[in-house]
Design an enzyme around this catalytic site. Structure first.
Site, PDB file in Angstrom:
ATOM      1  NE  ARG A   1     -27.686 -56.649  -2.416  1.00  0.00           N
ATOM      2  CZ  ARG A   1     -26.458 -57.229  -1.782  1.00  0.00           C
ATOM      3  NH1 ARG A   1     -25.467 -56.233  -1.368  1.00  0.00           N
ATOM      4  NH2 ARG A   1     -26.979 -57.762  -0.988  1.00  0.00           N
TER       5      ARG A   1
ATOM      6  N   GLY B   1     -15.802 -58.283  -0.811  1.00  0.00           N
ATOM      7  CA  GLY B   1     -16.659 -59.119  -0.921  1.00  0.00           C
ATOM      8  C   GLY B   1     -17.966 -58.989  -2.198  1.00  0.00           C
TER       9      GLY B   1
ATOM     10  CB  SER C   1     -24.300 -67.102  -0.026  1.00  0.00           C
ATOM     11  OG  SER C   1     -23.415 -65.405  -0.225  1.00  0.00           O
TER      12      SER C   1
ATOM     13  CD  GLN D   1     -21.051 -61.063  -0.729  1.00  0.00           C
ATOM     14  OE1 GLN D   1     -20.079 -62.620  -0.625  1.00  0.00           O
ATOM     15  NE2 GLN D   1     -21.147 -59.886   0.919  1.00  0.00           N
TER      16      GLN D   1
ATOM     17  CG  ASP E   1     -21.975 -58.399   7.646  1.00  0.00           C
ATOM     18  OD1 ASP E   1     -21.096 -59.159   7.583  1.00  0.00           O
ATOM     19  OD2 ASP E   1     -22.322 -58.031   6.519  1.00  0.00           O
TER      20      ASP E   1
HETATM   21  C1  S3P Z   1     -23.418 -59.209   1.829  1.00  0.00           C
HETATM   22  C2  S3P Z   1     -23.962 -60.209   1.903  1.00  0.00           C
HETATM   23  C3  S3P Z   1     -23.029 -60.616   3.713  1.00  0.00           C
HETATM   24  C4  S3P Z   1     -22.596 -59.932   4.047  1.00  0.00           C
HETATM   25  C5  S3P Z   1     -21.515 -58.980   3.649  1.00  0.00           C
HETATM   26  C6  S3P Z   1     -23.063 -57.695   2.881  1.00  0.00           C
HETATM   27  C7  S3P Z   1     -24.192 -58.306   0.953  1.00  0.00           C
HETATM   28  O1  S3P Z   1     -22.477 -62.110   2.933  1.00  0.00           O
HETATM   29  O2  S3P Z   1     -21.851 -61.341   5.143  1.00  0.00           O
HETATM   30  O3  S3P Z   1     -21.049 -58.139   4.234  1.00  0.00           O
HETATM   31  O4  S3P Z   1     -24.000 -57.076   0.410  1.00  0.00           O
HETATM   32  O5  S3P Z   1     -24.672 -58.941   0.139  1.00  0.00           O
HETATM   33  P1  S3P Z   1     -23.067 -63.478   2.675  1.00  0.00           P
HETATM   34  O6  S3P Z   1     -24.295 -62.885   1.707  1.00  0.00           O
HETATM   35  O7  S3P Z   1     -21.703 -63.706   1.288  1.00  0.00           O
HETATM   36  O8  S3P Z   1     -23.330 -63.914   3.823  1.00  0.00           O
END
Ligand code: S3P
Length: 436
Positions: free
Chosen positions: A27, A94, A166, A168, A320
């Site tokens: 971020r 991701g 989520s 993310q 995680d």
């Molecule tokens: C993360 C959010 C999580 C986590 C990933 C990092 C992030 O994923 O599993 O390792 O930095 O926002 P999700 O939000 O898709 O569950």
């Protein structure tokens, strides 16, 4: 494909410092590239994933200078990114792909966003859908998978009721909101990590938080994307990396480990509650607040772990850490059961299947379910060393290295270099602290 051999340990002893938090590093790197001026990001994550983000921001025109773990990012303001002549490579990350999709949707140029084999198999519809609602022009293979082609366009604010918990997805929408006319809001069904909200505030954006609804102002109102300012920030150590050492130390009565400078943001510490409820001996020391994040040291001693069930609203907050918890199962009195965690199947690997397969290789009794697993405890017998196949997933490699410390005989982790996705010095640190 480098293998690591894990020999049984007597206990863990010593102090360590972890790489900077992966989520926060992503971020800070993205927002620094959208701010005008040079940000200094100290103790930036060594993780390959975060360096994928830096590579993307640099390809988009930000100047990135890396000196050990201090990263200087010079941005040219929210509208200063430029088109990259080559596809942006998110590698295995991701977070890079999903968060960047939000930023790229609101640019004035077209981008292609791709990643490794694992990332190209992970679902992207979860970010494509809300971004389309905001007016984005974004296409993926089968409307769900990378490579993503994103034609930047004018976005409009939405009120998004997020169907899955989520961080993310929340972050992708909030970052797109920086470029959308009006106030964008996201309501989450359960709490997830809030580093995006905190980082946006640090860089000077206006963010309002009301319960599980987060609002961000676009360029027209409040302090939106027009005025992000460069910042000098310290990244705390990564609690998700600390967990491997908390688990490893817990396995042996004589362990004594001190982990310095760990990020203890309350949206990340549910794992400490889970471990404490199971009987782990972990103390938080010297808590302080820094740039919206909480930081402290963790002291851990050996303890006998009871085990138990991990389920419900807690799951997104410990997602995680679940591979490590499952791999601890055979060393607990009652075993460990994980429910409501189907999301594990679409992480860097299918983590339910990867954990079940490797635990069985070590002689554990495991029942695999669509949304979790049940791992039998100590009564099912001691684990033996085995050859572990981490399926190129960093957290599987590290979880089984820890499980191997207390097994009978040596454990071999195939393709152990994949740990570098989040923790490049993991095996060196583990061997340094393990007394044999
Ligand atoms: C993360 C959010 C999580 C986590 C990933 C990092 C992030 O994923 O599993 O390792 O930095 O926002 P999700 O939000 O898709 O569950």
């Amino acid at each position: 494909m480098k293998k690591e051999t894990i020999q049984p340990a007597k206990y863990l002893n010593g102090a360590l410092e972890l790489p900077g938090d992966k989520s926060i590093s992503h971020r800070y790197a993205m927002l620094a590239a959208l701010a005008a001026g040079t940000s200094e990001l100290r103790h930036f994550s060594a993780a390959a994933d975060c360096h994928s983000t830096l590579g993307c921001m640099s390809a988009l025109g930000a100047e990135v200078k890396i000196e050990k773990n201090t990263v200087r990012v010079t941005g040219r303001g929210a509208h200063g990114l430029k088109s990259s002549w080559r596809a942006l490579d998110a590698g295995n990350s991701g977070t890079t792909m999903r968060l960047l999709a939000g930023i790229l949707a609101g640019q004035s140029f077209t981008s292609k966003l791709t990643g490794d084999d694992s990332l190209q198999r992970r679902p992207m519809k979860r970010v494509i859908a809300p971004l389309l609602e905001m007016g984005a022009d974004i296409h993926g293979r089968e409307d769900n998978f990378a490579p993503l082609e994103i034609r930047g366009t004018k976005l409009k604010a939405i009120d998004y009721q997020m169907p899955l918990a989520s961080a993310q997805v929340k972050s992708a929408v909030l970052l797109a909101g920086l470029f959308a006319e009006g106030v964008t809001s996201v309501t989450e069904p359960a709490r997830t990590r809030d580093h995006t909200e905190l980082a946006l505030e640090e860089f000077g954006a206006t963010v309002d938080i009301n319960g599980q609804t987060i609002r961000v102002h676009g360029p027209g109102g409040g302090n939106g994307s027009g005025r992000l300012t460069a910042r000098s920030l310290d990244v705390p150590g990564d609690l998700s990396s600390a967990v491997f050492f908390l688990a490893a130390a817990s396995l042996f009565p004589d362990s004594n480990v001190l982990i310095h400078n760990v990020g203890l943001n309350p949206t990340r510490t549910a794992i400490l509650d889970v471990l404490a409820e199971m009987g782990a001996s972990i103390q938080m020391l010297g808590l302080k607040s820094s740039q919206g994040e909480i930081i402290g040291d963790l002291a851990v001693k050996g303890a006998s772990l009871k085990g138990g069930v991990i389920a419900g609203a807690r799951i997104p907050l410990v997602i995680d850490e679940l591979p490590m918890m499952a791999a601890l199962g055979p060393y607990t009195e009652e075993g460990i059961e994980i429910r409501d965690a189907a999301e594990l199947r679409v992480k860097e690997s299918d983590r339910i299947s990867a954990v079940a397969e490797n635990l069985r290789r070590m002689g554990a009794k495991v029942e695999q379910r669509p949304d979790g697993l049940k791992v039998e405890g100590l009564r099912a017998g001691k684990l033996h060393g085995a050859e572990i196949e981490p399926r190129r997933d960093h957290r599987i490699a590290m979880a089984f290295a820890v499980a191997g410390l207390a097994a009978e005989g040596n454990t071999v982790i195939r393709d152990a270099g994949c740990a570098g996705v989040s923790f490049p010095t993991f095996f060196t640190e583990l061997n340094r602290l393990a007394e044999r």
